[in-house]
Design a protein around this motif. Structure first.
Motif, short mmCIF file in Angstrom:
data_model
loop_
_atom_site.label_atom_id
_atom_site.label_comp_id
_atom_site.label_asym_id
_atom_site.label_seq_id
_atom_site.Cartn_x
_atom_site.Cartn_y
_atom_site.Cartn_z
N VAL A 124 42.84 38.43 52.48
CA VAL A 124 42.92 37.75 51.26
C VAL A 124 41.91 39.08 50.88
N PRO A 125 42.22 39.70 49.65
CA PRO A 125 41.75 41.04 48.92
C PRO A 125 40.78 40.43 47.97
N GLU A 126 39.82 41.30 47.51
CA GLU A 126 38.35 40.94 46.79
C GLU A 126 38.94 40.93 45.31
N VAL A 127 38.56 39.44 45.16
CA VAL A 127 38.83 39.26 43.74
C VAL A 127 37.54 40.01 42.70
N TYR A 128 36.99 38.31 43.01
CA TYR A 128 35.69 38.34 42.26
C TYR A 128 34.07 38.69 43.31
N GLY A 129 34.89 38.97 44.24
CA GLY A 129 32.99 39.80 45.58
C GLY A 129 33.92 39.98 46.77
#
Length: 171
Positions: free
Chosen positions: A150-155
């Motif tokens: 999963v990529p970093e989105v909000y942290g």
């Protein structure tokens, strides 16, 4: 609700980049991953973000690039390659930002018929952003279920903590 065009444009740039990070984490081989037979797969969720980026602004009188694909509120079937979805999203996102950037702050108070209700354009733009965040969350769950990073989105995400020399926090 947005009161200033500049505030929307700054947040839109961040949010659209977050969507693109999630899209880029989806390999073509995983596009059909879904959690339940009646659910949306990763390709359909990603394409739905493109769809919403075209359809909702159309109700505010904007003709976002790709609007020729929308018929009766829905866009055509998703492409078979993630790169095509990414390119469509990038074009629509840039088109939206360009058109909204031509508005004045007062334009945000204009009300439009949105699904049988009257919404100020500043609210409609906020709904567009939260709608995207909602479906990005669904996509990150599907990515985890598919065994993908999963990529970093909000942290930071779980895998990022090792790079910090730390164990992931327990929440």
């Amino acid at each position: 609700m947005f009161r200033r065009i500049r505030d929307f444009l700054v947040l839109w740039e961040q949010e659209s980049q977050a969507s693109l990070r999630v899209f880029r984490a989806i390999p073509d081989a995983a596009m059909s991953h879904l959690s339940a037979p009646e659910g949306r797969d990763l390709a359909r969720l990603a394409w739905h973000l493109v769809e919403g980026l075209i359809e909702l602004p159309g109700r505010m009188g904007l003709r976002v690039e790709g609007s020729d694909l929308v018929h009766g509120g829905f866009i055509c079937a998703p492409p078979v390659l993630m790169e095509e979805i990414i390119q469509a999203y990038e074009r629509a996102s840039a088109s939206l930002a360009s058109q909204v950037g031509g508005w004045s702050d007062a334009t945000l108070d204009i009300q439009d018929d949105m699904y049988g209700e009257l919404w100020a354009r500043g609210l409609s733009l906020m709904v567009l952003i939260t709608h995207q965040a909602h479906h990005r969350g669904q996509m990150t769950v599907l990515l985890r279920q598919a065994g993908l990073r999963v990529p970093e989105v909000y942290g930071p995400v779980r895998e990022d903590w090792a790079g910090f020399g730390m164990k992931p926090p327990k929440v």
